[in-house]
Design an enzyme around this catalytic site. Structure first.
Site, PDB file in Angstrom:
ATOM      1  N   ASP A  69      11.972  49.411  -1.721  1.00  0.00           N
ATOM      2  CA  ASP A  69      11.119  48.421  -2.189  1.00  0.00           C
ATOM      3  C   ASP A  69      11.893  47.434  -3.094  1.00  0.00           C
ATOM      4  O   ASP A  69      13.217  47.524  -2.937  1.00  0.00           O
ATOM      5  CB  ASP A  69      10.092  48.892  -3.194  1.00  0.00           C
ATOM      6  CG  ASP A  69      10.354  49.463  -4.515  1.00  0.00           C
ATOM      7  OD1 ASP A  69      11.815  49.619  -4.787  1.00  0.00           O
ATOM      8  OD2 ASP A  69       9.785  49.983  -5.429  1.00  0.00           O
ATOM      9  N   HIS A  74      21.466  73.617  -0.302  1.00  0.00           N
ATOM     10  CA  HIS A  74      20.319  74.775  -0.534  1.00  0.00           C
ATOM     11  C   HIS A  74      18.895  74.562  -0.016  1.00  0.00           C
ATOM     12  O   HIS A  74      18.284  75.399   0.377  1.00  0.00           O
ATOM     13  CB  HIS A  74      20.495  75.071  -1.919  1.00  0.00           C
ATOM     14  CG  HIS A  74      21.577  75.956  -2.330  1.00  0.00           C
ATOM     15  ND1 HIS A  74      21.794  76.558  -3.635  1.00  0.00           N
ATOM     16  CD2 HIS A  74      22.757  76.326  -1.862  1.00  0.00           C
ATOM     17  CE1 HIS A  74      22.898  76.980  -3.725  1.00  0.00           C
ATOM     18  NE2 HIS A  74      23.295  77.065  -2.551  1.00  0.00           N
ATOM     19  N   HIS A 103      18.660  80.873   1.892  1.00  0.00           N
ATOM     20  CA  HIS A 103      17.925  79.572   1.582  1.00  0.00           C
ATOM     21  C   HIS A 103      16.882  79.038   2.802  1.00  0.00           C
ATOM     22  O   HIS A 103      16.026  78.389   2.525  1.00  0.00           O
ATOM     23  CB  HIS A 103      19.323  78.495   1.384  1.00  0.00           C
ATOM     24  CG  HIS A 103      20.000  78.599   0.319  1.00  0.00           C
ATOM     25  ND1 HIS A 103      19.590  78.662  -0.796  1.00  0.00           N
ATOM     26  CD2 HIS A 103      21.204  79.147   0.380  1.00  0.00           C
ATOM     27  CE1 HIS A 103      20.413  79.121  -1.588  1.00  0.00           C
ATOM     28  NE2 HIS A 103      21.801  79.196  -0.662  1.00  0.00           N
TER      29      HIS A 103
HETATM   30  C1  RB5 Z   1       8.756  49.054  -8.866  1.00  0.00           C
HETATM   31  O1  RB5 Z   1       8.586  48.154 -10.274  1.00  0.00           O
HETATM   32  C2  RB5 Z   1       8.971  50.382  -9.542  1.00  0.00           C
HETATM   33  O2  RB5 Z   1       7.864  51.068 -10.117  1.00  0.00           O
HETATM   34  C3  RB5 Z   1       9.471  51.191  -8.386  1.00  0.00           C
HETATM   35  O3  RB5 Z   1      10.426  50.676  -7.772  1.00  0.00           O
HETATM   36  C4  RB5 Z   1       9.950  52.487  -8.595  1.00  0.00           C
HETATM   37  O4  RB5 Z   1      10.624  52.886  -9.336  1.00  0.00           O
HETATM   38  C5  RB5 Z   1       8.836  53.652  -8.762  1.00  0.00           C
HETATM   39  O5  RB5 Z   1       8.864  54.977  -8.882  1.00  0.00           O
END
Ligand code: RB5
Length: 153
Positions: A7, A99, A134
């Site tokens: 993201d 593992h 495992h």
């Molecule tokens: C985005 O701001 C942030 O929340 C996302 O990248 C992440 O860290 C979520 O776990």
């Protein structure tokens, strides 16, 4: 093949990892995102993980990045067949292969620097699952995905 997804919080780190993989001549597929513009991490996790699962080469892996590595790992672990590990230290990145047979490494772009992240990617990609006892535990995780009771008498 290495499938990459991030993201906006992990975008810059994904770009650093792409440069590292290119230098190492390790092939990858970039599943986005393509900028620092805000984007939700769950659809990226799904898109990347489904490409990984569709790959017949069982040595293929995915690397997912978000701000902490946590949200995207939570999303990835909801997908049947995905064992995603959020790591920020070398020992965990190594042992989650040995593992847990993790097939997805999750990294926090606001947690680890590019140098450490590339070390984590390197050990994750070059460490084999130990199997043995495992494997039974991995099978139990798969049984949980299928709603089985692991505690029946
Ligand atoms: C985005 O701001 C942030 O929340 C996302 O990248 C992440 O860290 C979520 O776990």
């Amino acid at each position: 093949m290495i499938y990459l997804g991030a993201d906006h919080g992990g975008y810059a780190l994904k770009e650093e990892i792409k440069a590292y993989l290119t230098e190492q001549e390790i092939p990858f597929v970039d599943c986005g995102t393509d900028s620092k513009d805000s984007v939700d991490y769950a659809p990226i996790a799904q898109k990347t993980c489904l490409k990984l699962l569709a790959d017949p080469d069982k040595s293929s892996r995915a690397v997912l990045c978000c701000g902490t590595g946590i949200g995207i790992s939570m999303a990835a672990n909801k997908i049947h067949g995905i064992r995603a590990a959020c790591c920020s230290d070398y020992f965990a990145a190594k042992y989650t292969r040995l593992h847990n047979d993790a097939n997805v490494l999750c990294l926090g772009g606001r947690v680890v620097g590019a140098g450490l992240a590339c070390e984590l990617v390197d050990v994750f990609l070059h460490t084999d699952f130990e199997g043995g006892r495992h494997q039974r535990r991995i099978d139990q995780i798969a049984a949980l995905e299928n709603g089985e009771n692991l505690n029946k008498a």
